[in-house]
Scaffold this active site. Structure first.
Site, short mmCIF file in Angstrom:
data_model
loop_
_atom_site.label_atom_id
_atom_site.label_comp_id
_atom_site.label_asym_id
_atom_site.label_seq_id
_atom_site.Cartn_x
_atom_site.Cartn_y
_atom_site.Cartn_z
N ASP A 30 0.79 -1.28 -0.10
CA ASP A 30 0.06 -0.03 -0.18
C ASP A 30 0.81 1.19 -0.10
O ASP A 30 0.85 1.91 0.72
CB ASP A 30 -0.82 -0.02 1.17
CG ASP A 30 -1.86 -1.15 1.34
OD1 ASP A 30 -2.09 -1.92 0.24
OD2 ASP A 30 -1.91 -1.60 2.44
N GLU A 43 -11.45 0.49 -3.41
CA GLU A 43 -10.45 0.95 -2.54
C GLU A 43 -9.54 1.58 -3.31
O GLU A 43 -9.42 1.89 -4.66
CB GLU A 43 -10.19 -0.19 -1.62
CG GLU A 43 -9.34 -1.26 -2.29
CD GLU A 43 -8.66 -2.34 -1.40
OE1 GLU A 43 -9.27 -2.27 -0.25
OE2 GLU A 43 -8.04 -2.97 -1.75
#
Length: 324
Positions: free
Chosen positions: A16, A223
């Site tokens: 991420d 997301e």
């Protein structure tokens, strides 16, 4: 398109990546994957993320990547429950504000902020989460006029399906396939960088005819929002989750609406991915992750980077992620 890719932290599992250029240097703010021993599930309980490291480099594809060490831990946060998922950062007037999602003691995701004097930290967390915050994946964008926005939201384990109009609902649910997809959120930050300046707004993604993408559309938001500007246009990029793509849409302002444009990255090894896009020394780069080094385990991910290119019309050229 197959392109040269680089693993940035080969000796640890990081994921991420949120990436920014500060003081002429590239800084990388990832989440940190640890083996939890918990079977994989849709709530993300197998993600045992208990701290953040910061990395930096002055040569994205070939230079040394410096590990600045642990800059924030779960136990440092007064309101902590568990799981420090993906984070992002912004600079204002020489201070650095790290925004992070974490489950509180009721196992509900909130967004917190921690403040540092240097881009490599350390960061001191505020005593409480940001008022009115929820879900995951904060992505911070500073516009040319100095206004700073946070994009956030993630479905399934990210808990976005628990909210409508910024209020928790009694029975969490996803839209039917023929209904508009569940949108991410955007909100301007207050001048002190510690709270929202307004109520979060839905981020609308449409087709070329102005119709909202439907929940069944393989290119709808799931997301991992990210915002960057190219030639004066606002590029919203995001993960589609269960269809394993990174896609993007373009708008004329930070709030949208954004018109869907195409795929940035085809599927990688290891389910979905998460990314950031920056310009550095005249080139554009896509930072993301996959699970090749861990043998395909979706909760043990490794940071990657690849050069990003645009055509003459501002379209991003699709990159082959190497997965199925």
């Amino acid at each position: 398109m197959k392109k040269e890719m680089r693993y940035l932290v080969p000796n640890d599992y990081m994921a991420d990546p949120s990436v920014h250029v500060f003081n002429g240097r590239v800084y990388i703010y990832p989440s940190h994957d640890w083996e939890s021993g918990v079977p994989e599930n849709d709530n993300g309980d197998h993600f045992n993320m208990r701290d953040y490291h910061v990395f930096s480099t002055d040569d994205v594809m070939h230079g040394e990547v410096v590990d600045h060490g642990v800059v924030l831990r779960v136990e440092d946060v007064p309101w902590a429950g568990r799981q420090l998922w993906d984070c992002d950062i912004a600079e204002k007037e020489g201070r650095y504000y790290l925004y992070f999602p974490m489950k509180d003691r009721n196992d509900i995701f909130r967004l917190g902020v921690a403040v540092g004097e240097k881009p490599e930290g350390p960061f001191i967390p505020q005593p409480d989460p940001i008022k009115g915050s929820y879900s995951i994946d904060p992505a911070v964008f500073k516009d040319d006029d100095g206004s700073i926005y946070i994009y956030f939201g993630g479905i399934w384990g990210g808990q976005l399906q628990r909210y409508r109009d910024n209020k928790a609902i009694e029975h969490p649910c996803l839209p039917d396939n023929d209904e508009p997809a569940l949108p991410s959120r955007v909100v301007k930050l207050r001048d002190d960088m510690l709270e929202f300046a307004e109520s979060p707004r839905a981020v609308l993604i449409t087709d070329v005819d102005g119709n909202p993408l439907k929940a069944s559309d393989p290119h709808r938001f799931f997301e991992a929002s990210w915002m960057h500007k190219y030639n004066g246009k606002y590029y919203l990029s995001y993960s589609t989750g269960d269809t394993h793509l990174l896609c993007y849409a373009i708008g004329d302002n930070p709030y949208g609406p954004f018109v869907y444009q195409g795929v940035i990255l085809t599927p990688v090894v290891g389910w979905t991915t998460h990314h950031s896009i920056i310009q550095y020394k005249g080139k554009w780069y896509l930072f993301h992750h996959d699970c090749v080094p861990s043998g395909g385990k979706t909760w043990l991910r490794s940071l990657k980077v690849v050069e990003l290119e645009y055509d003459e019309d501002g379209k991003i050229q699709t990159i082959d992620g190497g997965g199925e």
